[in-house]
Motif scaffolding. Structure first.
Motif, PDB file in Angstrom:
ATOM      1  N   LEU A   1      -5.691  -3.549  -6.848  1.00  0.00           N
ATOM      2  CA  LEU A   1      -4.270  -3.408  -7.156  1.00  0.00           C
ATOM      3  C   LEU A   1      -3.713  -2.066  -6.684  1.00  0.00           C
ATOM      4  O   LEU A   1      -2.592  -1.990  -6.171  1.00  0.00           O
ATOM      5  CB  LEU A   1      -4.040  -3.566  -8.661  1.00  0.00           C
ATOM      6  CG  LEU A   1      -4.406  -4.934  -9.259  1.00  0.00           C
ATOM      7  CD1 LEU A   1      -4.206  -4.921 -10.774  1.00  0.00           C
ATOM      8  CD2 LEU A   1      -3.588  -6.043  -8.618  1.00  0.00           C
ATOM      9  N   MET A   2      -4.499  -0.999  -6.823  1.00  0.00           N
ATOM     10  CA  MET A   2      -4.035   0.322  -6.409  1.00  0.00           C
ATOM     11  C   MET A   2      -3.863   0.401  -4.896  1.00  0.00           C
ATOM     12  O   MET A   2      -2.865   0.942  -4.394  1.00  0.00           O
ATOM     13  CB  MET A   2      -5.014   1.399  -6.881  1.00  0.00           C
ATOM     14  CG  MET A   2      -4.613   2.824  -6.486  1.00  0.00           C
ATOM     15  SD  MET A   2      -2.993   3.316  -7.133  1.00  0.00           S
ATOM     16  CE  MET A   2      -3.373   3.536  -8.871  1.00  0.00           C
ATOM     17  N   ASN A   3      -4.822  -0.150  -4.153  1.00  0.00           N
ATOM     18  CA  ASN A   3      -4.696  -0.144  -2.690  1.00  0.00           C
ATOM     19  C   ASN A   3      -3.484  -0.947  -2.243  1.00  0.00           C
ATOM     20  O   ASN A   3      -2.772  -0.558  -1.315  1.00  0.00           O
ATOM     21  CB  ASN A   3      -5.970  -0.704  -2.053  1.00  0.00           C
ATOM     22  CG  ASN A   3      -7.072   0.332  -1.956  1.00  0.00           C
ATOM     23  OD1 ASN A   3      -6.824   1.528  -2.002  1.00  0.00           O
ATOM     24  ND2 ASN A   3      -8.300  -0.127  -1.831  1.00  0.00           N
ATOM     25  N   LYS A   4      -3.259  -2.081  -2.882  1.00  0.00           N
ATOM     26  CA  LYS A   4      -2.096  -2.890  -2.549  1.00  0.00           C
ATOM     27  C   LYS A   4      -0.811  -2.120  -2.848  1.00  0.00           C
ATOM     28  O   LYS A   4       0.146  -2.145  -2.058  1.00  0.00           O
ATOM     29  CB  LYS A   4      -2.127  -4.189  -3.367  1.00  0.00           C
ATOM     30  CG  LYS A   4      -0.937  -5.120  -3.119  1.00  0.00           C
ATOM     31  CD  LYS A   4      -0.929  -5.660  -1.704  1.00  0.00           C
ATOM     32  CE  LYS A   4       0.205  -6.646  -1.491  1.00  0.00           C
ATOM     33  NZ  LYS A   4       0.293  -7.130  -0.109  1.00  0.00           N
ATOM     34  N   TYR A   5      -0.782  -1.410  -3.966  1.00  0.00           N
ATOM     35  CA  TYR A   5       0.395  -0.638  -4.367  1.00  0.00           C
ATOM     36  C   TYR A   5       0.670   0.507  -3.396  1.00  0.00           C
ATOM     37  O   TYR A   5       1.807   0.723  -2.970  1.00  0.00           O
ATOM     38  CB  TYR A   5       0.180  -0.089  -5.778  1.00  0.00           C
ATOM     39  CG  TYR A   5       1.287   0.811  -6.268  1.00  0.00           C
ATOM     40  CD1 TYR A   5       2.579   0.334  -6.446  1.00  0.00           C
ATOM     41  CD2 TYR A   5       1.025   2.152  -6.562  1.00  0.00           C
ATOM     42  CE1 TYR A   5       3.603   1.165  -6.906  1.00  0.00           C
ATOM     43  CE2 TYR A   5       2.037   2.987  -7.021  1.00  0.00           C
ATOM     44  CZ  TYR A   5       3.320   2.489  -7.185  1.00  0.00           C
ATOM     45  OH  TYR A   5       4.316   3.318  -7.633  1.00  0.00           O
ATOM     46  N   VAL A   6      -0.399   1.221  -3.011  1.00  0.00           N
ATOM     47  CA  VAL A   6      -0.234   2.372  -2.120  1.00  0.00           C
ATOM     48  C   VAL A   6       0.262   1.931  -0.740  1.00  0.00           C
ATOM     49  O   VAL A   6       1.163   2.542  -0.157  1.00  0.00           O
ATOM     50  CB  VAL A   6      -1.560   3.150  -1.990  1.00  0.00           C
ATOM     51  CG1 VAL A   6      -1.440   4.227  -0.910  1.00  0.00           C
ATOM     52  CG2 VAL A   6      -1.932   3.791  -3.321  1.00  0.00           C
ATOM     53  N   LEU A   7      -0.305   0.838  -0.218  1.00  0.00           N
ATOM     54  CA  LEU A   7       0.042   0.396   1.127  1.00  0.00           C
ATOM     55  C   LEU A   7       1.399  -0.294   1.198  1.00  0.00           C
ATOM     56  O   LEU A   7       2.174  -0.078   2.125  1.00  0.00           O
ATOM     57  CB  LEU A   7      -1.046  -0.550   1.658  1.00  0.00           C
ATOM     58  CG  LEU A   7      -2.399   0.107   1.971  1.00  0.00           C
ATOM     59  CD1 LEU A   7      -3.441  -0.961   2.274  1.00  0.00           C
ATOM     60  CD2 LEU A   7      -2.276   1.078   3.142  1.00  0.00           C
ATOM     61  N   SER A   8       1.681  -1.145   0.216  1.00  0.00           N
ATOM     62  CA  SER A   8       2.908  -1.938   0.252  1.00  0.00           C
ATOM     63  C   SER A   8       4.051  -1.317  -0.536  1.00  0.00           C
ATOM     64  O   SER A   8       5.210  -1.410  -0.142  1.00  0.00           O
ATOM     65  CB  SER A   8       2.634  -3.354  -0.281  1.00  0.00           C
ATOM     66  OG  SER A   8       1.640  -3.993   0.493  1.00  0.00           O
ATOM     67  N   GLY A   9       3.724  -0.689  -1.650  1.00  0.00           N
ATOM     68  CA  GLY A   9       4.769  -0.154  -2.522  1.00  0.00           C
ATOM     69  C   GLY A   9       5.555   0.993  -1.924  1.00  0.00           C
ATOM     70  O   GLY A   9       6.734   1.176  -2.229  1.00  0.00           O
ATOM     71  N   PHE A  10       4.910   1.773  -1.044  1.00  0.00           N
ATOM     72  CA  PHE A  10       5.580   2.942  -0.464  1.00  0.00           C
ATOM     73  C   PHE A  10       5.848   2.773   1.029  1.00  0.00           C
ATOM     74  O   PHE A  10       6.336   3.702   1.671  1.00  0.00           O
ATOM     75  CB  PHE A  10       4.734   4.195  -0.698  1.00  0.00           C
ATOM     76  CG  PHE A  10       4.605   4.586  -2.146  1.00  0.00           C
ATOM     77  CD1 PHE A  10       5.553   5.393  -2.764  1.00  0.00           C
ATOM     78  CD2 PHE A  10       3.533   4.124  -2.899  1.00  0.00           C
ATOM     79  CE1 PHE A  10       5.432   5.747  -4.094  1.00  0.00           C
ATOM     80  CE2 PHE A  10       3.405   4.475  -4.231  1.00  0.00           C
ATOM     81  CZ  PHE A  10       4.349   5.279  -4.840  1.00  0.00           C
ATOM     82  N   GLY A  11       5.479   1.618   1.578  1.00  0.00           N
ATOM     83  CA  GLY A  11       5.702   1.382   3.006  1.00  0.00           C
ATOM     84  C   GLY A  11       4.904   2.316   3.885  1.00  0.00           C
ATOM     85  O   GLY A  11       5.326   2.656   4.999  1.00  0.00           O
TER      86      GLY A  11
END
Length: 334
Positions: free
Chosen positions: A45-55
């Motif tokens: 979940l953290m990797n997904k958030y870092v990559l997608s959440g902040f572009g």
């Protein structure tokens, strides 16, 4: 079929008859189980958030940052006298280098898959790795598989095909990177077995590598390879102009992902040392359920009934595969 199972199983306590005694301290076993489940889910979940959440587009740079975090944390722990590390020699590096190349490929392809796929579909497709591992066992280790294993693998394939047909957020690049990740992950699992048998001949202690040294070695040798990837993909100096770097939230999230990358390595090994491989395997399959659900909730991935059905079949297939392998182990298989 985790590469460390045999090592830890051999360390289990035995009674006077030579049979394994029941595990003591159930609270420690429960704590290690919770730590493994939490860090495993959190890492995805953290990797997904870092990559997608902040572009953030500089994937290799983020991977390098996580690698540096792991090396710094392990060395700091060593300097504080909390752990002991095996001396890293050129002979050890030569033996470990192929493992490290596969390791980088596994982590690298996982990052790109996370950029384009939802967590739920990523969870389903990861089960395809089991298929490659089984065929690898047949080809390289001449191991026969029971019927139940093939049935569960059929469910895995069916789930992946259904998921691809019903995935409302289908992305061809995402599927390519995840399938490539399956290849690297299977290769890592299969190749590691042979290396673990060889590495004790080149260590100064004459013993197999401890978990802390393996984590340090993997990440230390990964850094040069990742730097090459950064240059090949022209991420430098463009990464210095990434808007996400101006966000305190991104910097905190990236650092957390670095800490989690170390935490998942240690927690999985801790869990193995405190419980049986059986429990570890079952929890590993069941842990995909909250990961898939959390991905839908936090990242608001498009959901349909067929899509949910394909995910459910994939989760069931993962559990069935684990049970099939456990049954085979009880019958004398490996």
């Amino acid at each position: 079929d985790e590469p460390f199972l045999c090592h830890h199983e051999a360390e289990s306590s035995t009674d006077s008859t030579g049979e394994k005694a029941p595990r003591e301290k159930p609270l420690r076993g429960m704590a290690s189980c919770c730590a493994y489940a939490l860090t495993s889910t959190s890492m995805v979940l953290m990797n997904k958030y870092v990559l997608s959440g902040f572009g953030f587009k500089s994937t290799n740079t983020l991977l390098l940052y996580q690698t540096v975090c792991c090396v710094v944390l392990v060395k700091l722990t060593h300097l504080l006298g909390l752990i002991k590390l095996e001396p890293i020699t050129w002979q050890l590096i030569k033996v470990w280098a192929p493992v490290n190349v596969i390791f980088v490929g596994m982590i690298w392809s996982s990052f790109f898959a996370l950029k384009f796929l939802g967590v739920a579909m990523l969870t389903v497709l990861k089960n395809c790795t089991n298929l490659l591992v089984v065929f690898g066992d047949i080809v390289f280790f001449q191991r026969k598989q029971p019927t139940l294993v093939w049935v569960s693998l059929g469910l895995i394939i069916l789930s992946a095909l259904c998921g691809a047909a019903t995935d409302l957020s289908f992305h061809s690049q995402g599927y390519f990177w995840q399938l490539l990740n399956c290849v690297f992950t299977a290769a890592y699992s299969l190749y590691m077995r042979g290396v673990m048998n060889k590495v004790s001949s080149v260590t100064e202690s004459g013993k197999p590598l401890d978990e802390f040294t393996m984590v340090l070695l993997n990440n230390l040798l990964s850094a040069p390879l990742i730097i090459i990837l950064i240059l090949v993909f022209d991420e430098f100096p463009q990464v210095l102009h990434e808007p996400a770097l101006q966000s305190t939230g991104f910097l905190v999230a990236a650092t957390c992902s670095g800490v989690l990358s170390l935490a998942i390595s240690f927690s999985s090994l801790w869990f193995l040392s405190e419980t049986s491989p059986t429990t570890y395997s079952i929890v590993g399959s069941l842990n995909k359920i909250p990961t898939a659900v959390a991905g839908m909730i936090f990242f608001r991935a498009p959901v349909s009934m067929p899509n949910l059905l394909s995910i459910s079949v994939g989760l069931i297939a993962g559990v069935c595969f684990t049970q099939a392998k456990l049954t085979d182990n009880k019958g004398g298989g490996k």
